[in-house]
Design a protein around this motif. Structure first.
Motif, PDB file in Angstrom:
ATOM      1  N   THR A 290      20.291  86.845  32.232  1.00  0.00           N
ATOM      2  CA  THR A 290      19.330  86.509  31.190  1.00  0.00           C
ATOM      3  C   THR A 290      17.986  87.127  31.538  1.00  0.00           C
ATOM      4  O   THR A 290      17.728  87.482  32.697  1.00  0.00           O
ATOM      5  N   LYS A 291      17.105  87.237  30.558  1.00  0.00           N
ATOM      6  CA  LYS A 291      15.784  87.830  30.790  1.00  0.00           C
ATOM      7  C   LYS A 291      15.005  87.013  31.818  1.00  0.00           C
ATOM      8  O   LYS A 291      14.346  87.582  32.700  1.00  0.00           O
ATOM      9  N   GLU A 292      15.097  85.677  31.733  1.00  0.00           N
ATOM     10  CA  GLU A 292      14.362  84.835  32.679  1.00  0.00           C
ATOM     11  C   GLU A 292      14.829  85.093  34.108  1.00  0.00           C
ATOM     12  O   GLU A 292      14.013  85.184  35.034  1.00  0.00           O
ATOM     13  N   ALA A 293      16.143  85.223  34.281  1.00  0.00           N
ATOM     14  CA  ALA A 293      16.686  85.484  35.616  1.00  0.00           C
ATOM     15  C   ALA A 293      16.269  86.861  36.110  1.00  0.00           C
ATOM     16  O   ALA A 293      15.853  87.032  37.266  1.00  0.00           O
ATOM     17  N   HIS A 294      16.368  87.860  35.230  1.00  0.00           N
ATOM     18  CA  HIS A 294      15.981  89.225  35.611  1.00  0.00           C
ATOM     19  C   HIS A 294      14.518  89.275  36.027  1.00  0.00           C
ATOM     20  O   HIS A 294      14.167  89.876  37.053  1.00  0.00           O
ATOM     21  N   ASP A 295      13.654  88.647  35.239  1.00  0.00           N
ATOM     22  CA  ASP A 295      12.217  88.686  35.516  1.00  0.00           C
ATOM     23  C   ASP A 295      11.894  88.044  36.862  1.00  0.00           C
ATOM     24  O   ASP A 295      11.049  88.551  37.618  1.00  0.00           O
ATOM     25  N   LEU A 296      12.570  86.930  37.166  1.00  0.00           N
ATOM     26  CA  LEU A 296      12.296  86.252  38.428  1.00  0.00           C
ATOM     27  C   LEU A 296      12.708  87.118  39.616  1.00  0.00           C
ATOM     28  O   LEU A 296      11.981  87.212  40.612  1.00  0.00           O
ATOM     29  N   VAL A 297      13.857  87.779  39.504  1.00  0.00           N
ATOM     30  CA  VAL A 297      14.330  88.637  40.596  1.00  0.00           C
ATOM     31  C   VAL A 297      13.373  89.805  40.817  1.00  0.00           C
ATOM     32  O   VAL A 297      13.013  90.132  41.954  1.00  0.00           O
ATOM     33  N   VAL A 298      12.935  90.435  39.734  1.00  0.00           N
ATOM     34  CA  VAL A 298      12.009  91.571  39.854  1.00  0.00           C
ATOM     35  C   VAL A 298      10.700  91.124  40.494  1.00  0.00           C
ATOM     36  O   VAL A 298      10.145  91.804  41.366  1.00  0.00           O
ATOM     37  N   GLN A 299      10.201  89.973  40.086  1.00  0.00           N
ATOM     38  CA  GLN A 299       8.964  89.473  40.679  1.00  0.00           C
ATOM     39  C   GLN A 299       9.150  89.158  42.158  1.00  0.00           C
ATOM     40  O   GLN A 299       8.243  89.359  42.975  1.00  0.00           O
ATOM     41  N   ALA A 300      10.330  88.692  42.514  1.00  0.00           N
ATOM     42  CA  ALA A 300      10.589  88.335  43.915  1.00  0.00           C
ATOM     43  C   ALA A 300      10.613  89.561  44.830  1.00  0.00           C
ATOM     44  O   ALA A 300      10.406  89.437  46.039  1.00  0.00           O
ATOM     45  N   ILE A 301      10.857  90.740  44.268  1.00  0.00           N
ATOM     46  CA  ILE A 301      10.824  91.973  45.069  1.00  0.00           C
ATOM     47  C   ILE A 301       9.409  92.204  45.611  1.00  0.00           C
ATOM     48  O   ILE A 301       9.227  92.905  46.608  1.00  0.00           O
ATOM     49  N   LYS A 302       8.416  91.578  44.987  1.00  0.00           N
ATOM     50  CA  LYS A 302       7.022  91.714  45.420  1.00  0.00           C
ATOM     51  C   LYS A 302       6.529  90.494  46.208  1.00  0.00           C
ATOM     52  O   LYS A 302       5.337  90.356  46.453  1.00  0.00           O
ATOM     53  N   ASP A 303       7.446  89.615  46.597  1.00  0.00           N
ATOM     54  CA  ASP A 303       7.050  88.387  47.281  1.00  0.00           C
ATOM     55  C   ASP A 303       6.355  88.705  48.605  1.00  0.00           C
ATOM     56  O   ASP A 303       6.667  89.703  49.263  1.00  0.00           O
ATOM     57  N   SER A 304       5.438  87.841  49.000  1.00  0.00           N
ATOM     58  CA  SER A 304       4.687  88.058  50.238  1.00  0.00           C
ATOM     59  C   SER A 304       5.544  87.913  51.486  1.00  0.00           C
ATOM     60  O   SER A 304       5.186  88.443  52.542  1.00  0.00           O
ATOM     61  N   GLN A 305       6.657  87.205  51.376  1.00  0.00           N
ATOM     62  CA  GLN A 305       7.528  86.990  52.527  1.00  0.00           C
ATOM     63  C   GLN A 305       8.668  88.015  52.506  1.00  0.00           C
ATOM     64  O   GLN A 305       9.403  88.130  51.537  1.00  0.00           O
ATOM     65  N   TYR A 306       8.817  88.752  53.602  1.00  0.00           N
ATOM     66  CA  TYR A 306       9.771  89.861  53.589  1.00  0.00           C
ATOM     67  C   TYR A 306      11.214  89.395  53.394  1.00  0.00           C
ATOM     68  O   TYR A 306      12.041  90.112  52.813  1.00  0.00           O
ATOM     69  N   LYS A 307      11.562  88.184  53.870  1.00  0.00           N
ATOM     70  CA  LYS A 307      12.926  87.691  53.686  1.00  0.00           C
ATOM     71  C   LYS A 307      13.239  87.478  52.201  1.00  0.00           C
ATOM     72  O   LYS A 307      14.365  87.715  51.757  1.00  0.00           O
ATOM     73  N   VAL A 308      12.257  87.045  51.447  1.00  0.00           N
ATOM     74  CA  VAL A 308      12.458  86.874  50.007  1.00  0.00           C
ATOM     75  C   VAL A 308      12.650  88.240  49.350  1.00  0.00           C
ATOM     76  O   VAL A 308      13.514  88.407  48.485  1.00  0.00           O
ATOM     77  N   ARG A 309      11.872  89.230  49.808  1.00  0.00           N
ATOM     78  CA  ARG A 309      12.028  90.585  49.260  1.00  0.00           C
ATOM     79  C   ARG A 309      13.432  91.117  49.549  1.00  0.00           C
ATOM     80  O   ARG A 309      14.055  91.750  48.688  1.00  0.00           O
ATOM     81  N   LEU A 310      13.924  90.869  50.752  1.00  0.00           N
ATOM     82  CA  LEU A 310      15.277  91.329  51.103  1.00  0.00           C
ATOM     83  C   LEU A 310      16.329  90.733  50.165  1.00  0.00           C
ATOM     84  O   LEU A 310      17.199  91.446  49.649  1.00  0.00           O
ATOM     85  N   ASP A 311      16.249  89.421  49.951  1.00  0.00           N
ATOM     86  CA  ASP A 311      17.229  88.779  49.064  1.00  0.00           C
ATOM     87  C   ASP A 311      17.070  89.231  47.624  1.00  0.00           C
ATOM     88  O   ASP A 311      18.055  89.358  46.886  1.00  0.00           O
ATOM     89  N   ALA A 312      15.833  89.486  47.213  1.00  0.00           N
ATOM     90  CA  ALA A 312      15.599  89.948  45.846  1.00  0.00           C
ATOM     91  C   ALA A 312      16.152  91.353  45.639  1.00  0.00           C
ATOM     92  O   ALA A 312      16.707  91.664  44.575  1.00  0.00           O
ATOM     93  N   ILE A 313      16.032  92.207  46.648  1.00  0.00           N
ATOM     94  CA  ILE A 313      16.585  93.565  46.555  1.00  0.00           C
ATOM     95  C   ILE A 313      18.105  93.500  46.455  1.00  0.00           C
ATOM     96  O   ILE A 313      18.726  94.205  45.650  1.00  0.00           O
ATOM     97  N   ASP A 314      18.703  92.645  47.277  1.00  0.00           N
ATOM     98  CA  ASP A 314      20.158  92.437  47.182  1.00  0.00           C
ATOM     99  C   ASP A 314      20.555  91.989  45.777  1.00  0.00           C
ATOM    100  O   ASP A 314      21.499  92.510  45.183  1.00  0.00           O
ATOM    101  N   ALA A 315      19.826  90.994  45.268  1.00  0.00           N
ATOM    102  CA  ALA A 315      20.153  90.433  43.950  1.00  0.00           C
ATOM    103  C   ALA A 315      19.997  91.481  42.857  1.00  0.00           C
ATOM    104  O   ALA A 315      20.862  91.606  41.982  1.00  0.00           O
TER     105      ALA A 315
END
Length: 485
Positions: A290-315
């Motif tokens: 869904t758009k809401e899910a896609h938007d959250l994942v894309v935003q998480a790629i810019k998260d300040s915590q690198y572990k969140v960025r790693l999981d967002a890139i995977d997702a």
């Protein structure tokens, strides 16, 4: 009149009694019956191994020398324990399924626990149910077995999805032996269904569970994905007083259930200051298109915590989010964490997307790109993608004659050996023709893996020159030339 009064009083008392009974019935809360799953499992019938995967068998055969298959069968028949264990490990490393019948017969004959365990690993890897009868027998009564054997049996049952083992697994879960709790729980998560999920939700109420056990239990509920547990898991995920990792696993689990109602819950949970929670929210929401899910994942790629960025890139890669590609390219170029850069390269290769491939190939062909980045790009493309083979081969050919870059030459040659491709034939010939013995040796490895017929003349040159020592013997063996006595 007196008779009437007595009659009226009797009716009144009777009525009060009825109302009292009704009130009592309504006031008693009907308890949900406890689910009982423990017991002795019925042992499945014995069976031979299934037919091996023809594609994997063909790939494994390419790696054989002239007499490899014969030697393998001789070792299985005549080898000592250490030789057998080493051989089975080699077959595992080569992803070679061709010897299942011979190993099955050896399993039934051997008295060596170490050899049995290795063969269990083999059939676990290829998800072959031929040892289900043995595995269930062990789980019914594991107490005289080595712990390492029981652990492997659990993994085997989980891999081949042996539902017949459920009663035995639950019995071990409920036993007082702590060694069995985690593997039994994990196994139940792999082979269980809705009924087992309901059982585990009830199990959460046990007062004697440790925090690690509650965490493991929540992970397993996520694997089973039983929708009827959704309300209970949402409540746990939102409970600030609960252990954070129990909440994290609950968040991931409600996402895995794919109920649309999970999306707003997960979006709200992503506002948590705890990066662990944000990581697991991304794992959970990646199940939704869904758009809401896609938007959250894309935003998480810019998260300040690198572990969140790693999981967002995977997702993002798993969801094939086209809009995320520029973000991954930016991370590959600029992220301050090396692990995030590496992950971005790998996932861009796996995308098989024109924009992603253009960036990666550009990294290989741009003269300004460092050799280290080229190596990282090469590894990502060979492991995870399909593009860039010609460009990798071109760089490898240049490396073959550049003695200032021997370390890169070695690393790239090993990668091309591990992931052979017809496009690498000229690079293989260049390695074999090198004046450096180590490079020649890698070239022979590349040939063995890829069987590039155009390289045979270079191999013959090595075979004809006694100065090449051990390389000459290898070349002669590859060409099927017998050594002179």
């Amino acid at each position: 009149m007196k008779i009437f009064a007595i009659f009226a009083t009797a009716i009144f008392c009777f009525s009060i009694g009825l109302f009292a009974q009704d009130d009592g019935a309504e006031g008693v809360k009907e308890e949900k019956p406890k689910i009982e799953l423990a017991g002795v499992s019925d042992v499945p019938a014995a069976k031979r191994p299934k037919a091996s995967d023809s594609k994997k068998a063909a790939e494994a055969e390419k790696k054989d020398d002239a007499d490899s298959a014969k030697k393998t069968r001789e070792t299985i028949k005549f080898g000592i324990d250490s030789e057998l264990s080493e051989l089975v490990q080699k077959l595992l490393d080569n992803d070679d399924p061709r010897y299942s019948d011979e190993l099955y017969d050896l399993f039934k004959q051997t008295k060596s626990p170490a050899v049995r365990e290795k063969i269990l690993d083999y059939f676990t890897k290829f998800e072959d149910p031929c040892l289900e009868d043995y595995a269930v027998t062990v789980l019914n009564d594991p107490y005289d077995e080595r712990n390492s054997t029981v652990e492997r049996v659990f993994r085997y049952v989980a891999a081949v999805k042996t539902k017949a083992a459920i009663p035995a697994v639950v019995t071990l879960l409920e036993s007082d032996n702590e060694n069995y709790f985690s593997p039994a729980l994990t196994t139940l998560g792999e082979i269980g269904g809705e009924r087992e999920a309901e059982y585990l939700v009830d199990y959460l109420d046990r007062a004697d569970l440790t925090t690690p056990q509650r965490q493991a239990l929540m992970k397993v509920l996520g694997k089973i994905k039983a929708v009827q547990t959704w309300d209970a898991l949402v409540e746990i995920a939102q409970d600030d007083g609960e252990n954070v990792f129990v909440r994290c696993y609950a968040a991931e689990a409600i996402g895995a259930m794919k109920k649309p109602e999970s999306i707003p819950v997960l979006i709200k949970l992503f506002e948590s200051p705890d990066p662990n929670m944000r990581c697991y929210v991304i794992k959970g929401i990646s199940n939704f298109d869904t758009k809401e899910a896609h938007d959250l994942v894309v935003q998480a790629i810019k998260d300040s915590q690198y572990k969140v960025r790693l999981d967002a890139i995977d997702a993002a890669a798993n969801m094939k989010l086209k809009d995320a590609v520029p973000y991954l390219v930016y991370r590959a170029k600029n992220d301050p964490e090396a692990t995030v850069k590496k992950k971005a390269y790998e996932k861009l290769a796996a995308y098989e997307d024109a924009e992603a491939d253009k960036f990666l190939i550009g990294q290989l062909t741009d003269k300004k790109t460092s050799d280290n980045v080229k190596k990282q790009t090469t590894e990502a493309l060979l492991k995870y993608g399909k593009a860039g083979r010609a460009e990798i081969a071109s760089w490898a050919q240049a490396l073959a004659t550049d003695d200032t870059k021997k370390s890169y030459r070695k690393d790239v040659g090993k990668l091309m050996t591990k992931y052979p491709d017809d496009a690498f034939a000229k690079a293989c010939a260049a390695y074999i023709a090198s004046s450096d013995k180590d490079t020649k040796s890698i070239g022979l490895d590349m040939y063995t893996a890829g069987k590039y017929s155009s390289c045979q003349d270079e191999i013959r040159k090595i075979a004809d020159d006694k100065k090449n020592g051990s390389l000459q013997k290898r070349a002669m063996k590859i060409l099927g030339i017998e050594e002179e006595n």
